[in-house]
Motif scaffolding. Structure first.
Motif, PDB file in Angstrom:
ATOM      1  N   LYS A 125       0.383  -2.119   4.505  1.00  0.00           N
ATOM      2  CA  LYS A 125      -0.358  -3.307   4.091  1.00  0.00           C
ATOM      3  C   LYS A 125       0.255  -3.924   2.836  1.00  0.00           C
ATOM      4  N   ASP A 149      -4.350  -9.852  10.307  1.00  0.00           N
ATOM      5  CA  ASP A 149      -5.612  -9.375   9.718  1.00  0.00           C
ATOM      6  C   ASP A 149      -5.695  -9.697   8.224  1.00  0.00           C
ATOM      7  N   THR A 162      -6.876   3.995  -1.628  1.00  0.00           N
ATOM      8  CA  THR A 162      -8.281   3.670  -1.368  1.00  0.00           C
ATOM      9  C   THR A 162      -8.823   2.556  -2.262  1.00  0.00           C
ATOM     10  N   LEU A 197      -9.926 -10.529  -0.367  1.00  0.00           N
ATOM     11  CA  LEU A 197     -10.582  -9.312  -0.834  1.00  0.00           C
ATOM     12  C   LEU A 197     -11.553  -9.587  -1.974  1.00  0.00           C
ATOM     13  N   SER A 209       0.853  -1.177   0.000  1.00  0.00           N
ATOM     14  CA  SER A 209       0.000   0.000   0.000  1.00  0.00           C
ATOM     15  C   SER A 209       0.895   1.235   0.000  1.00  0.00           C
ATOM     16  N   SER A 232     -10.005  -0.825  -1.354  1.00  0.00           N
ATOM     17  CA  SER A 232      -8.961  -1.564  -0.653  1.00  0.00           C
ATOM     18  C   SER A 232      -9.427  -2.117   0.687  1.00  0.00           C
ATOM     19  N   ASP A 233     -10.542  -1.585   1.227  1.00  0.00           N
ATOM     20  CA  ASP A 233     -11.095  -2.144   2.461  1.00  0.00           C
ATOM     21  C   ASP A 233     -12.185  -3.174   2.179  1.00  0.00           C
TER      22      ASP A 233
END
Length: 199
Positions: A76, A98, A120, A102, A71, A139-140
């Motif tokens: 990340k 974590d 993002t 995805l 990232s 990305s989340d």
């Protein structure tokens, strides 16, 4: 870079490929290695050659980890991970914590993740439509995954604009195009008479 001050930071005899510098300072390097017998993702601290080696994504006979990308803030990693022969995009903290799938597409392959400069979004290539196309996902993991191309060509490479609002990509028809996230349109930029264009 002039090639001076070379430093060896892998000492085993296994294959080590796909190095990727960590932003912003570049003090860490993520790469894929087969030192365990399976493709794993390792992160080396270049300030401590031979020490401080981490393995955020370990492999088994059923789990294979390939190219890892950072990232923009260096916290990340996005990894192409194959489980039972199917490739998905996994995202995790740089230490491997974590970790979660995805794209979670059990039937097709999702490959080549690339973070947008603002961190993002992630662009990637998938054959879930029946042919290779470029997709975007937050990305989340929030929201829907968007297919941004619909072209009967192989996609050779893509690159985000610095403002994170456009993606340039090349394809097997020797054309360079860009996709605008604002107007959701693809525009042709150039065509080569002498072979494929590189991004």
């Amino acid at each position: 870079y002039d090639g001076a001050n070379q430093m060896r930071f892998t000492t085993d005899r296994s294959l080590a490929v796909a190095p990727n510098w960590a932003p912003p300072a570049g003090g860490q390097l993520a790469y894929t290695s087969w030192r365990s017998g399976f493709p794993d993702i390792y992160v080396a601290n270049l300030a401590q050659p031979g020490r401080g080696l981490r393995r955020p994504a370990g492999g088994t006979d059923l789990i294979h980890n390939y190219v890892a990308v950072w990232s923009p803030d260096g916290t990340k990693l996005a990894v192409t991970q194959a489980r039972n022969g199917n490739n998905d995009i996994w995202i995790m903290n740089a230490d491997g914590s974590d970790a979660h799938n995805l794209t979670a597409n059990s039937a097709k392959d999702d490959l080549a993740p690339t973070f947008s400069p603002d961190g993002t979004k992630i662009a990637f290539i998938s054959d879930r439509s029946g042919r290779e196309e470029i997709y975007i996902i937050a990305s989340d993991g929030a929201g829907e995954q968007q297919k941004i191309t619909d072209l009967d060509t192989l996609k050779f490479g893509f690159s985000w604009a610095p403002n994170s609002k456009e993606i340039a990509f090349t394809s097997s028809d020797s054309k360079l195009r860009k996709y605008s996230l604002e107007n959701k349109q693809v525009a042709e930029l150039s065509v080569s008479k002498y072979g494929n264009i590189s991004t």
